[in-house]
Design an enzyme around this catalytic site. Structure first.
Site, PDB file in Angstrom:
ATOM      1  N   SER A   1       0.837  -1.201   0.000  1.00 35.44           N
ATOM      2  CA  SER A   1       0.000   0.000   0.000  1.00 35.44           C
ATOM      3  C   SER A   1       0.867   1.243   0.000  1.00 35.44           C
ATOM      4  CB  SER A   1      -0.849  -0.032   1.273  1.00 35.44           C
ATOM      5  OG  SER A   1      -1.434   1.224   1.495  1.00 35.44           O
TER       6      SER A   1
ATOM      7  N   LYS B   1       2.052  -3.922   6.769  1.00 34.87           N
ATOM      8  CA  LYS B   1       2.470  -3.961   5.354  1.00 34.87           C
ATOM      9  C   LYS B   1       3.985  -3.744   5.250  1.00 34.87           C
ATOM     10  CE  LYS B   1      -1.486  -4.686   3.417  1.00 34.87           C
ATOM     11  NZ  LYS B   1      -1.754  -5.976   2.785  1.00 34.87           N
TER      12      LYS B   1
ATOM     13  N   TYR C   1      -1.852  -1.131  10.889  1.00 35.69           N
ATOM     14  CA  TYR C   1      -2.129  -1.655   9.544  1.00 35.69           C
ATOM     15  C   TYR C   1      -0.930  -1.376   8.626  1.00 35.69           C
ATOM     16  CZ  TYR C   1      -3.665  -1.708   4.709  1.00 35.69           C
ATOM     17  OH  TYR C   1      -3.720  -1.935   3.354  1.00 35.69           O
TER      18      TYR C   1
HETATM   19  P1  NAD Z   1     -10.937  -6.911   1.155  1.00 34.47           P
HETATM   20  O1  NAD Z   1     -11.121  -6.920   2.627  1.00 34.47           O
HETATM   21  O2  NAD Z   1     -12.112  -6.669   0.292  1.00 34.47           O
HETATM   22  O3  NAD Z   1     -10.261  -8.279   0.674  1.00 34.47           O
HETATM   23  C1  NAD Z   1      -9.361  -8.998   1.497  1.00 34.47           C
HETATM   24  C2  NAD Z   1      -9.830 -10.448   1.478  1.00 34.47           C
HETATM   25  O4  NAD Z   1      -8.937 -11.214   2.298  1.00 34.47           O
HETATM   26  C3  NAD Z   1     -11.232 -10.621   2.066  1.00 34.47           C
HETATM   27  O5  NAD Z   1     -12.007 -11.390   1.171  1.00 34.47           O
HETATM   28  C4  NAD Z   1     -11.009 -11.360   3.379  1.00 34.47           C
HETATM   29  O6  NAD Z   1     -12.075 -12.223   3.692  1.00 34.47           O
HETATM   30  C5  NAD Z   1      -9.716 -12.106   3.085  1.00 34.47           C
HETATM   31  N1  NAD Z   1      -8.894 -12.433   4.270  1.00 34.47           N
HETATM   32  C6  NAD Z   1      -8.519 -11.602   5.275  1.00 34.47           C
HETATM   33  N2  NAD Z   1      -7.752 -12.270   6.149  1.00 34.47           N
HETATM   34  C7  NAD Z   1      -7.628 -13.545   5.690  1.00 34.47           C
HETATM   35  C8  NAD Z   1      -6.968 -14.694   6.159  1.00 34.47           C
HETATM   36  N3  NAD Z   1      -6.275 -14.691   7.301  1.00 34.47           N
HETATM   37  N4  NAD Z   1      -7.037 -15.820   5.432  1.00 34.47           N
HETATM   38  C9  NAD Z   1      -7.755 -15.861   4.274  1.00 34.47           C
HETATM   39  N5  NAD Z   1      -8.423 -14.799   3.790  1.00 34.47           N
HETATM   40  C10 NAD Z   1      -8.356 -13.652   4.488  1.00 34.47           C
HETATM   41  O7  NAD Z   1      -9.777  -5.855   0.825  1.00 34.47           O
HETATM   42  P2  NAD Z   1      -9.280  -5.306  -0.564  1.00 34.47           P
HETATM   43  O8  NAD Z   1      -9.623  -3.867  -0.626  1.00 34.47           O
HETATM   44  O9  NAD Z   1      -9.660  -6.200  -1.660  1.00 34.47           O
HETATM   45  O10 NAD Z   1      -7.706  -5.374  -0.316  1.00 34.47           O
HETATM   46  C11 NAD Z   1      -6.923  -6.477  -0.747  1.00 34.47           C
HETATM   47  C12 NAD Z   1      -5.506  -6.281  -0.243  1.00 34.47           C
HETATM   48  O11 NAD Z   1      -5.011  -5.040  -0.724  1.00 34.47           O
HETATM   49  C13 NAD Z   1      -5.385  -6.223   1.278  1.00 34.47           C
HETATM   50  O12 NAD Z   1      -4.203  -6.896   1.660  1.00 34.47           O
HETATM   51  C14 NAD Z   1      -5.273  -4.756   1.561  1.00 34.47           C
HETATM   52  O13 NAD Z   1      -4.570  -4.489   2.746  1.00 34.47           O
HETATM   53  C15 NAD Z   1      -4.518  -4.256   0.346  1.00 34.47           C
HETATM   54  N6  NAD Z   1      -4.766  -2.838   0.053  1.00 34.47           N
HETATM   55  C16 NAD Z   1      -6.038  -2.381  -0.093  1.00 34.47           C
HETATM   56  C17 NAD Z   1      -6.261  -1.023  -0.319  1.00 34.47           C
HETATM   57  C18 NAD Z   1      -7.656  -0.482  -0.428  1.00 34.47           C
HETATM   58  O14 NAD Z   1      -7.838   0.732  -0.243  1.00 34.47           O
HETATM   59  N7  NAD Z   1      -8.662  -1.286  -0.743  1.00 34.47           N
HETATM   60  C19 NAD Z   1      -5.184  -0.137  -0.459  1.00 34.47           C
HETATM   61  C20 NAD Z   1      -3.898  -0.657  -0.352  1.00 34.47           C
HETATM   62  C21 NAD Z   1      -3.692  -2.004  -0.089  1.00 34.47           C
HETATM   63  N1  UFG Z   2     -12.200  11.594   3.589  1.00 31.65           N
HETATM   64  C1  UFG Z   2     -13.186  12.484   3.958  1.00 31.65           C
HETATM   65  N2  UFG Z   2     -14.340  11.977   4.468  1.00 31.65           N
HETATM   66  C2  UFG Z   2     -14.566  10.646   4.623  1.00 31.65           C
HETATM   67  C3  UFG Z   2     -13.547   9.738   4.236  1.00 31.65           C
HETATM   68  C4  UFG Z   2     -12.372  10.247   3.729  1.00 31.65           C
HETATM   69  O1  UFG Z   2     -13.025  13.678   3.838  1.00 31.65           O
HETATM   70  O2  UFG Z   2     -15.641  10.250   5.123  1.00 31.65           O
HETATM   71  C5  UFG Z   2     -10.966  12.121   2.997  1.00 31.65           C
HETATM   72  C6  UFG Z   2      -9.704  11.804   3.788  1.00 31.65           C
HETATM   73  O3  UFG Z   2      -9.506  12.753   4.791  1.00 31.65           O
HETATM   74  C7  UFG Z   2      -8.647  11.796   2.680  1.00 31.65           C
HETATM   75  C8  UFG Z   2      -9.410  11.315   1.451  1.00 31.65           C
HETATM   76  O4  UFG Z   2     -10.784  11.514   1.735  1.00 31.65           O
HETATM   77  O5  UFG Z   2      -8.226  13.112   2.439  1.00 31.65           O
HETATM   78  C9  UFG Z   2      -9.191   9.830   1.153  1.00 31.65           C
HETATM   79  O6  UFG Z   2      -9.480   9.074   2.326  1.00 31.65           O
HETATM   80  P1  UFG Z   2      -9.657   7.497   2.297  1.00 31.65           P
HETATM   81  O7  UFG Z   2     -10.013   7.068   3.671  1.00 31.65           O
HETATM   82  O8  UFG Z   2     -10.566   7.093   1.196  1.00 31.65           O
HETATM   83  O9  UFG Z   2      -8.212   6.984   1.882  1.00 31.65           O
HETATM   84  P2  UFG Z   2      -6.799   7.187   2.591  1.00 31.65           P
HETATM   85  O10 UFG Z   2      -5.928   7.860   1.593  1.00 31.65           O
HETATM   86  O11 UFG Z   2      -6.921   7.806   3.905  1.00 31.65           O
HETATM   87  O12 UFG Z   2      -6.341   5.692   2.835  1.00 31.65           O
HETATM   88  C10 UFG Z   2      -6.519   4.691   1.843  1.00 31.65           C
HETATM   89  C11 UFG Z   2      -6.728   3.340   2.535  1.00 31.65           C
HETATM   90  C12 UFG Z   2      -5.482   2.926   3.247  1.00 31.65           C
HETATM   91  C13 UFG Z   2      -4.342   2.902   2.276  1.00 31.65           C
HETATM   92  C14 UFG Z   2      -4.193   4.266   1.638  1.00 31.65           C
HETATM   93  C15 UFG Z   2      -3.107   4.250   0.597  1.00 31.65           C
HETATM   94  O13 UFG Z   2      -7.764   3.436   3.474  1.00 31.65           O
HETATM   95  O14 UFG Z   2      -5.643   1.630   3.751  1.00 31.65           O
HETATM   96  O15 UFG Z   2      -5.409   4.636   1.003  1.00 31.65           O
HETATM   97  O16 UFG Z   2      -3.328   3.220  -0.285  1.00 31.65           O
HETATM   98  F1  UFG Z   2      -3.224   2.593   2.937  1.00 31.65           F
END
Ligand code: NAD
Ligand code: UFG
Length: 363
Positions: free
Chosen positions: A126, A154, A150
């Site tokens: 991330s 990572k 979190y």
């Molecule tokens: P998500 O929660 O929709 O998907 C994660 C999946 O992993 C889920 O289906 C959950 O059931 C499964 N899971 C969790 N723990 C597990 C375990 N111990 N064993 C087996 N399955 C397990 O999240 P996502 O948004 O699809 O994110 C996927 C990956 O990308 C995650 O590792 C997350 O940290 C990373 N990531 C997501 C974002 C974002 O904003 N969505 C940003 C950066 C990184």
């Molecule tokens: N924001 C609002 N109101 C809300 C939610 C968010 O104003 O209700 C703003 C935040 O302050 C930020 C922007 O919208 O300025 C984006 O916020 P998000 O929560 O959507 O995303 P972040 O950038 O804070 O974090 C996300 C994921 C993290 C990941 C990161 C980088 O939540 O897990 O992107 O990938 F690590």
């Protein structure tokens, strides 16, 4: 030959979209997910969309015994490791749960992969590992630091992967650092389905638009940005899925080079062998463009013709002003770049949200 990929966390938001892209690119897939933050219905819908059954195994990546059975039953080319917990606030309240799931789970997976000599991995990292960036756009050599469990989980996994690559040249560990994934599949059948009130901006906006939530709170309007609101690099989940396919294709090319290299050098001398080991390879997946909260809210309202009432609220603890990627490395190495626009992200999010006001849950 069709390559088979284990997709941990494949029932989740990014995983489900990636399963479609993998199938379209000709990969065989096995999904392994404990459904802790997803539903079986996502897999059913992916199977409908690709018009083919999906092998789904309900299981936890911390369960070595079950993983061994899966590896014994299949010959995998590699693993895409999405499985993990991702809520920043929850990680602050329950750090042990996050370290156990995200770090211990990854170690267990890597151990089983090593035992079965499957050493190609695409890991979900991330942009959070960059903390509060010193310079923008952020490239892969930017310093890393994290302020919450979190993000730490990572970063810890990244360090583990770096050490692993040093220990053994056979590991090929592509670490994709996602910026802000949003959007949904164009069919409107799969998308992001947060369990509770969304923490992230785009799902919050779409739930306000559909009438599930009353009003968006914009966290801070005094940042040093274009309009005072936070700037992020939003990336369409379908583009992100394509990035995973590109990463696997890159790994396949490297594996082919290694095989050819071995064949040519067999009769000559091994000293001229090219090092085709990928090692630890971090790559940003972002659009390279920053958009402010207000810009996203305005775009969403305009393209969907839905009103999104909002109010300004204090800054959210731990938030940074601006974050956007340099996506040059992805272009150079993977020949990947984001194709879809903010308009696409809004239209597709809205299609998913309006067709599925309660996500995958029918009531
Ligand atoms: P998500 O929660 O929709 O998907 C994660 C999946 O992993 C889920 O289906 C959950 O059931 C499964 N899971 C969790 N723990 C597990 C375990 N111990 N064993 C087996 N399955 C397990 O999240 P996502 O948004 O699809 O994110 C996927 C990956 O990308 C995650 O590792 C997350 O940290 C990373 N990531 C997501 C974002 C974002 O904003 N969505 C940003 C950066 C990184
Ligand atoms: N924001 C609002 N109101 C809300 C939610 C968010 O104003 O209700 C703003 C935040 O302050 C930020 C922007 O919208 O300025 C984006 O916020 P998000 O929560 O959507 O995303 P972040 O950038 O804070 O974090 C996300 C994921 C993290 C990941 C990161 C980088 O939540 O897990 O992107 O990938 F690590």
């Amino acid at each position: 030959m069709q390559q088979k990929i284990l997709v941990t966390g494949g029932a989740g938001y990014i995983g489900s979209h990636t399963c479609i892209a993998l199938h379209e690119a000709g990969y065989g897939i096995v999904v392994y997910d404990n459904l802790t933050n997803s539903s079986r219905e996502a897999i059913n819908r992916v199977a409908q969309l690709i018009d083919a059954p999906i092998e789904f195994i309900e299981g936890d990546v911390r369960n070595a015994e079950q993983l061994r059975e899966v590896f014994a039953a299949h010959q995998f080319f590699g693993v895409i490791h999405f499985a993990g917990l991702k809520a920043v606030g929850e990680s602050v309240a329950k750090p042990l749960m996050y370290y156990n799931n995200n770090v211990s789970g990854t170690i267990t997976l890597l151990e089983v992969m090593a035992d079965y000599k499957v050493k190609n991995l695409v890991f979900s990292s991330s942009a959070t590992v960059y903390g509060d960036p010193e310079t923008l756009p952020i490239d892969e050599s930017s310093p890393r630091s994290c302020t919450n469990p979190y993000g730490q989980s990572k970063l810890m996994v990244e360090h583990i992967l770096e050490d692993l690559a040093v220990s053994d040249d056979d590991w090929n560990l592509v670490t994709l650092r996602y910026f802000n994934p949003v959007g949904a599949h164009i069919s409107g059948q799969i998308g992001e389905d947060p369990n509770d009130t969304p923490n992230n901006l785009m799902p919050y906006i779409s739930q306000v638009a559909v009438g599930k939530l009353e009003k968006l709170s914009i966290f801070g309007n005094d940042y040093p940005t274009v309009d005072g609101t936070g700037v992020r690099d939003y990336i369409h989940v379908v583009d992100l899925a394509a990035g995973h396919v590109a990463a696997l294709q890159y790994l396949e090319q490297q594996a082919d080079l290694a095989t050819n290299d071995l064949a040519t050098n067999d009769s000559v001398t091994n000293s001229s062998a090219i090092n085709t080991s990928v090692g630890f390879l971090p790559i940003n997946l972002g659009s390279g463009k920053g958009s402010s909260v207000l810009e996203l809210v305005t775009a969403f309202s305009e393209v969907t013709a839905q009103s999104v009432p909002y109010q300004f609220a204090p800054r959210r603890a731990g938030d940074i002003a601006s974050c956007y990627a340099s996506a040059d490395k992805a272009k150079a190495l993977l020949n990947w770049q984001a194709q879809l626009s903010i308009t696409d992200m809004c239209v597709d999010t809205w299609r998913w949200q309006s067709m599925n006001p309660n996500g995958y849950c029918p009531t």
